[in-house]
Design an enzyme around this catalytic site. Structure first.
Site, PDB file in Angstrom:
ATOM      1  N   PHE A  72       0.830  -1.220   0.000  1.00 13.26           N
ATOM      2  CA  PHE A  72       0.000   0.000   0.000  1.00 13.26           C
ATOM      3  C   PHE A  72       0.864   1.270   0.000  1.00 13.26           C
ATOM      4  CE2 PHE A  72      -3.290  -2.422   2.824  1.00 13.26           C
ATOM      5  CZ  PHE A  72      -3.782  -3.079   1.722  1.00 13.26           C
ATOM      6  N   ILE A  73       2.012   1.254  -0.663  1.00 17.21           N
ATOM      7  CA  ILE A  73       2.908   2.409  -0.567  1.00 17.21           C
ATOM      8  C   ILE A  73       2.564   3.482  -1.599  1.00 17.21           C
ATOM      9  CG2 ILE A  73       5.334   3.169  -0.536  1.00 17.21           C
ATOM     10  CD1 ILE A  73       4.274   1.222   1.804  1.00 17.21           C
ATOM     11  N   THR A  74       2.149   4.647  -1.099  1.00 14.81           N
ATOM     12  CA  THR A  74       1.841   5.783  -1.966  1.00 14.81           C
ATOM     13  C   THR A  74       3.141   6.266  -2.613  1.00 14.81           C
ATOM     14  OG1 THR A  74       0.035   6.387  -0.507  1.00 14.81           O
ATOM     15  CG2 THR A  74       0.800   8.103  -2.018  1.00 14.81           C
TER      16      THR A  74
ATOM     17  N   GLU B 185       1.604  14.284  10.087  1.00 12.90           N
ATOM     18  CA  GLU B 185       0.896  13.575   9.010  1.00 12.90           C
ATOM     19  C   GLU B 185      -0.615  13.645   9.256  1.00 12.90           C
ATOM     20  OE1 GLU B 185       2.157   9.533   8.290  1.00 12.90           O
ATOM     21  OE2 GLU B 185       0.347   9.076   7.151  1.00 12.90           O
TER      22      GLU B 185
ATOM     23  N   GLN C 160     -25.729  12.777  -2.169  1.00 12.51           N
ATOM     24  CA  GLN C 160     -27.184  12.571  -2.056  1.00 12.51           C
ATOM     25  C   GLN C 160     -27.932  13.738  -2.711  1.00 12.51           C
ATOM     26  OE1 GLN C 160     -28.485   9.851  -0.894  1.00 12.51           O
ATOM     27  NE2 GLN C 160     -30.635  10.431  -0.904  1.00 12.51           N
TER      28      GLN C 160
ATOM     29  N   GLY D 219     -28.424  13.497  -6.316  1.00 16.36           N
ATOM     30  CA  GLY D 219     -29.307  12.441  -6.817  1.00 16.36           C
ATOM     31  C   GLY D 219     -28.558  11.467  -7.716  1.00 16.36           C
ATOM     32  N   GLY D 220     -29.216  10.962  -8.737  1.00 15.31           N
ATOM     33  CA  GLY D 220     -28.613   9.966  -9.641  1.00 15.31           C
ATOM     34  C   GLY D 220     -27.385  10.504 -10.344  1.00 15.31           C
TER      35      GLY D 220
END
Ligand code: FAD
Length: 383
Positions: free
Chosen positions: A158-160, A244, A338, A341-342
């Site tokens: 998971f190293i950015t 951080e 929300q 909407g869609g």
């Protein structure tokens, strides 16, 4: 109205950073998201403008300014709505290079900090392993002394910036015991023999930052590349976590502001039942709740930054900022989506990206649950 913490200089700087982001970052976000990385050219450009060295000493090519100036930059970077770009640049400056600045030798600063500030070399910080991210005592990567070198064996995940980094600050075990006094930090050049990078990991969010596994197969690291003292790496990591976490909290405030701005705009434009959404009281009040939530996070975070900038111990305040702001951006982004909407669920609307990017914030840099555990101790809740 500007917050009392910021001076006129801070606000002038904010204006110029905002203009830069609008011109040189925002138009490219979708391209970089598709490419799965922030390009080297952006590091170079930000280096030329002094954005990568705001808090670092002038002696090493930085601007020697205060952390509040860097906070302005962090917020504005996040406000352009590209969490991935903010993650890539933040990992380079706030998370990786800060370790060299704070604990490194003069020679290390010359060799790695100076080109990092110019944007010529990209840095990453590698702590997490598949055996555990929350539990740092689970680090299995070892560094064994052999004459003038350490031999590193193991892997990180998971190293950015893991794919594009030119050097990585690696936490490795330099002895078995005692726990928390057995880890050291090393600067590892990514062109070293035995160093390899896994594939670019596909992620829910932060897509414009590259993330990967990295592997060490008997990598020879010169002993002068150890940062600070042997076996004190855990202490450095913990100390730097304060900053951080503040950086992450600031990023959440910037992203939430963008989400609110998009939601307000959309609520004024979208007509339902013959009136804009903003005319519905329930929508208006939702927007107000979002603004209040952001303001709470801002005040907790700014206070922590103010204390940190003065050199005061602010572990409690920084932890509260991290936990509140990272949960807040998820609430705000979700409500903003929300209101869309869609359309909010469609990839052409930027709110979906802010919603996806928000999700990592309560996981990376110490999860919400770990923040609660820290606060439990700090507040003396356990006897
Ligand atoms: C996109 C991305 C970028 C990242 N970038 C970096 C990077 O650049 N460098 C780096 O070193 N790492 C990086 N990480 C790793 C990140 O810091 C870890 O994922 C994080 O610390 C959580 O560790 P974990 O994934 O192993 O989860 P785990 O530690 O396995 O946790 C799983 C769940 O258990 C909970 N949990 C764990 N322990 C406790 C406890 N004591 N009490 C209660 N609940 C608990 C956690 O809160 C979580 O909900 C990155 C991760 C991601 C996803």
């Amino acid at each position: 109205m500007s917050h009392w913490m910021f001076t006129e200089e801070h606000e002038m700087f904010r204006k110029s950073v905002r203009a830069f982001m609008e011109k040189e970052v925002v138009p490219n976000i979708e391209k970089w998201e598709r490419e799965g990385e922030t390009p080297r050219s952006l590091y170079k450009r930000m280096g030329e403008l002094g954005y990568l060295g705001i808090k670092f000493p002038e002696e090493y090519g930085g601007s020697g300014l205060d952390l509040i100036m860097e906070a302005v930059f962090t917020e504005e970077l996040a406000k352009c709505g590209a969490g991935g770009v903010a993650a890539a640049i933040g990992s380079h400056t706030s998370i990786a290079m800060t370790n060299i600045w704070k604990y490194g030798s003069h020679e290390q600063k010359q060799k790695y900090l100076v080109p990092g500030i110019k944007g010529e070399l990209i840095a990453a910080l590698a702590i997490t392993e598949s055996s555990g991210g929350s539990d740092v005592s689970a680090i299995k990567t070892t560094a064994k002394r052999a004459g003038d070198y350490y031999i590193l064996t193991g892997s990180k995940t998971f190293i950015t910036n893991g794919v594009n980094a030119d050097y990585v600050i690696v936490a490795a075990r330099t002895r078995e015991d005692p726990v928390h006094r057995n880890v050291s930090l090393f600067i590892v050049e990514t062109n070293s023999e035995g160093y390899s990078v896994g594939k670019k990991l596909k992620k829910l969010g932060w897509r414009s930052s590259d993330t990967s596994e990295i592997f060490f197969d008997n990598v020879k690291v010169p002993s002068e590349n150890i940062i600070g003292n042997e076996n004190e790496g855990f202490l450095y990591v913990m100390e730097n976590f304060q900053y951080e976490r503040l950086t992450m909290a600031l990023g959440c405030i910037g992203a939430a502001e963008k989400a609110l701005e998009l939601a307000i705009k959309y609520s004024k434009e979208r007509i339902q039942f013959k009136q804009p959404l903003s005319e519905f009281q329930v929508i208006r009040h939702k927007l107000v709740d979002m603004a209040v939530d952001i303001e709470k996070a801002r005040n907790i975070t700014y206070r922590a930054i103010y204390l940190y900038n003065k050199g005061e111990n602010c572990v409690t305040e920084a932890t509260m900022a991290k936990v509140y702001a990272t949960e807040m951006v998820n609430r705000v982004a979700d409500q903003a989506l929300q209101i869309h909407g869609g359309n909010g669920y469609m990839m052409e609307y930027p709110i979906q990206r802010i919603w996806r990017d928000a999700r990592i914030q309560t996981i990376g840099g110490g999860t919400t649950q770990i923040m609660y555990e820290i606060l439990t101790k700090r507040l003396g809740i356990l006897s």
